[in-house]
Design a protein around this motif. Structure first.
Motif, mmCIF file in Angstrom:
data_model
loop_
_atom_site.group_PDB
_atom_site.id
_atom_site.type_symbol
_atom_site.label_atom_id
_atom_site.label_comp_id
_atom_site.label_asym_id
_atom_site.label_seq_id
_atom_site.Cartn_x
_atom_site.Cartn_y
_atom_site.Cartn_z
ATOM 1 N N VAL A 81 1.033 -1.245 -0.717
ATOM 2 C CA VAL A 81 0.047 -0.044 0.858
ATOM 3 C C VAL A 81 0.589 1.539 0.345
ATOM 4 O O VAL A 81 1.872 1.914 0.893
ATOM 5 C CB VAL A 81 -0.680 0.384 1.371
ATOM 6 C CG1 VAL A 81 -2.242 0.837 1.135
ATOM 7 C CG2 VAL A 81 -1.444 -1.453 1.314
ATOM 8 N N PRO A 82 0.903 1.836 -1.233
ATOM 9 C CA PRO A 82 1.620 3.584 -1.226
ATOM 10 C C PRO A 82 0.419 4.251 0.067
ATOM 11 O O PRO A 82 0.095 4.575 0.343
ATOM 12 C CB PRO A 82 1.327 3.813 -2.914
ATOM 13 C CG PRO A 82 -0.483 3.740 -2.545
ATOM 14 C CD PRO A 82 -0.110 2.112 -2.654
ATOM 15 N N ASN A 83 2.693 4.441 0.594
ATOM 16 C CA ASN A 83 2.049 5.777 1.574
ATOM 17 C C ASN A 83 1.604 7.411 0.961
ATOM 18 O O ASN A 83 2.785 7.814 0.901
ATOM 19 C CB ASN A 83 3.109 5.860 3.385
ATOM 20 C CG ASN A 83 3.307 4.179 2.967
ATOM 21 O OD1 ASN A 83 2.580 3.877 3.708
ATOM 22 N ND2 ASN A 83 4.611 4.100 3.846
ATOM 23 N N ASP A 84 1.322 7.560 0.478
ATOM 24 C CA ASP A 84 0.686 9.034 -0.493
ATOM 25 C C ASP A 84 -0.391 9.841 0.735
ATOM 26 O O ASP A 84 -0.401 10.878 -0.111
ATOM 27 C CB ASP A 84 0.456 8.309 -1.509
ATOM 28 C CG ASP A 84 -1.509 8.254 -1.512
ATOM 29 O OD1 ASP A 84 -1.651 7.412 -0.461
ATOM 30 O OD2 ASP A 84 -1.572 7.522 -2.499
ATOM 31 N N GLU A 85 -0.828 8.655 2.138
ATOM 32 C CA GLU A 85 -1.175 9.947 2.905
ATOM 33 C C GLU A 85 -1.013 11.308 2.829
ATOM 34 O O GLU A 85 -2.196 12.616 2.401
ATOM 35 C CB GLU A 85 -2.097 9.389 4.114
ATOM 36 C CG GLU A 85 -2.771 7.929 4.206
ATOM 37 C CD GLU A 85 -1.739 6.991 3.755
ATOM 38 O OE1 GLU A 85 -1.956 5.963 3.729
ATOM 39 O OE2 GLU A 85 -0.383 7.482 3.616
ATOM 40 N N LEU A 86 -0.180 11.757 3.318
ATOM 41 C CA LEU A 86 0.699 12.727 3.536
ATOM 42 C C LEU A 86 0.491 13.349 2.223
ATOM 43 O O LEU A 86 0.166 15.074 2.465
ATOM 44 C CB LEU A 86 2.549 12.887 4.170
ATOM 45 C CG LEU A 86 2.536 14.397 4.197
ATOM 46 C CD1 LEU A 86 2.719 14.904 5.593
ATOM 47 C CD2 LEU A 86 4.154 13.903 4.150
ATOM 48 N N ALA A 87 0.684 13.340 1.056
ATOM 49 C CA ALA A 87 0.507 14.210 -0.057
ATOM 50 C C ALA A 87 -0.639 14.346 -0.417
ATOM 51 O O ALA A 87 -1.007 15.686 -0.787
ATOM 52 C CB ALA A 87 1.644 13.243 -1.754
ATOM 53 N N ARG A 88 -1.627 12.837 -0.968
ATOM 54 C CA ARG A 88 -3.517 13.532 -0.007
ATOM 55 C C ARG A 88 -3.558 15.056 0.273
ATOM 56 O O ARG A 88 -4.526 15.556 -0.059
ATOM 57 C CB ARG A 88 -3.866 12.293 -0.128
ATOM 58 C CG ARG A 88 -3.457 11.017 -1.208
ATOM 59 C CD ARG A 88 -4.317 10.519 -1.085
ATOM 60 N NE ARG A 88 -3.947 8.895 -1.790
ATOM 61 C CZ ARG A 88 -4.793 8.819 -3.156
ATOM 62 N NH1 ARG A 88 -5.903 10.102 -3.770
ATOM 63 N NH2 ARG A 88 -4.796 7.605 -4.140
#
Length: 407
Positions: free
Chosen positions: A245-252
């Motif tokens: 699962v890519p850790n893209d929460e900060l970017a989103r």
């Protein structure tokens, strides 16, 4: 002392982040470099975790890309066990979980990904492992004792590597795969059959087209894995290897364009011109594949980390790598160059049953992808054929007597 007032912050201290930090210095950047990682370990490479480190043949430190002393020598401020809570693009700063802030001129996101969890009852029980970090490898490795019963959920690359290492350590192994064949999403049926035979010959039971309904603790100790078909498997250890699962929460949360990861262009630039991304979290269009994709590989973590750092410094960058992936399972080294497609015509060189072979994938007369086992030299020449887009005759590819170097 440097008079460069700029600050470049790298969020994520894995392989991509480590290479980005190293590259900033090797390219002559004299400003402040801050490397933030949520683990206590300095940047390290992940492939050894499922192989030598898990097998107990190498110390975890052997996977380190940069140690603390090297980071200090490079004047990189390494913040270990630190989490970024928020990215404020308007103020051009990041906020850490402890409330402190760091301003940046350029930001490189190398936040990677985390192991996908099994969505069934009991998936969080003690004894259920994933393998993504050094700490994961140490916990799992201590449980892989001779005679231990190990259930591996997932017949992809990580699951099969764990299965091979567990058998090497004397454990009894069952692989449970929901798809109809091993590594179905990434390799052709013929290679899936080869992998099935490879693991079966080493005593691993492989269950295909089989889902997991739940996991429970049993009174005698250990775990019971309930399968969707009604069968139950008792084990001492369960390992879940079902993807990333890519850790893209900060970017989103910061409003960056994301689609199954952080979207970047060929300059590794996100939708914000001052923010870049690299490694497992980055989604980019790949000309060799003809589509946008995340490349979860050792090669990409290193090369895209380097490219992002150069781009952050204003250097000309056009990052469009020929995908390369490799895996070691038992006595077989598997490598894939390019992205095989169902529309490609396949030419086989060698005999898969012998353990040394290459599958060439052709679009017309040009090789566009290749995969093989125990054929590193042939695959190096295959890579050149792919990159050169040079027309070749199929009969020459299929004939081991014809030198690929000559082609």
């Amino acid at each position: 002392m440097s008079t460069d007032p700029r600050t470049i912050v790298i969020v994520g201290a894995g392989q991509a982040g480590g290479w980005a930090a190293r590259t900033l210095r090797s390219e002559g950047f004299g400003g402040r470099v801050v490397l933030i990682g949520d683990e206590a370990h300095p940047p390290y490479e992940r492939p050894p975790l499922s192989k030598a480190v898990l097998a107990g043949e190498a110390a975890p430190e052997s996977a380190h890309l940069l140690d603390a002393a090297t980071l200090a020598t490079l004047s990189v401020e390494w913040l270990a066990s630190a989490r970024v809570a928020r990215l404020d693009r308007a103020a051009r700063q990041i906020e850490l979980a402890d409330g402190s802030t760091i301003a940046y001129d350029k930001l490189i996101l190398c936040t990677g990904g985390r192991a996908r969890m099994l969505d069934v009852p009991g998936a969080d029980l003690p004894g259920v492992h994933t393998l993504r970090t050094i700490d994961d490898a140490q916990r799992l490795g201590s449980a892989l004792r001779p005679g231990a019963r190990v259930a591996v959920v997932g017949g992809g690359w990580i699951g099969l590597e764990v299965a091979a290492t567990a058998r090497k350590r004397g454990a009894e192994v069952t692989v449970i795969e929901a798809m109809r064949r091993l590594c179905e999403r990434s390799i052709p049926a013929a290679l899936s059959e080869h992998l099935l035979a490879l693991h079966a010959a080493r005593g691993t039971e492989v269950l295909l087209d089989t889902g997991v309904a739940g996991i429970s603790a049993i009174a005698s100790g250990g775990l019971r894995v309930a399968l969707a078909n009604g069968r139950e498997i008792d084990c001492d250890v369960a390992v879940v290897g079902i993807g990333l699962v890519p850790n893209d929460e900060l970017a989103r949360a910061a409003g960056l364009a994301c689609e199954g990861g952080v979207l970047v262009d060929a300059q590794c630039r996100t939708s914000d011109p001052d923010i870049f991304a690299a490694g497992d979290v980055a989604v980019a269009r790949n000309g060799w594949a003809g589509r946008s994709m995340r490349l979860e590989s050792w090669q990409n973590a290193q090369e895209q980390g380097i490219a992002a750092a150069k781009s952050a410094l204003g250097h000309a960058v056009h990052y469009d790598p020929l995908p390369w992936f490799w895996s070691d399972q038992h006595d077989t080294n598997l490598q894939i160059y390019g992205v095989p497609q169902p529309s490609h015509q396949v030419v086989v060189r060698g005999d898969p049953a012998s353990g040394s072979f290459v599958f060439f994938y052709l679009d017309g007369q040009c090789v566009t992808a290749a995969l093989g086992g125990n054929a590193a030299r042939d695959l190096r020449f295959a890579r050149r054929l792919i990159e050169q887009r040079k027309p070749v005759r199929r009969q020459d590819l299929a004939d081991p007597a014809v030198s690929l170097a000559r082609l």
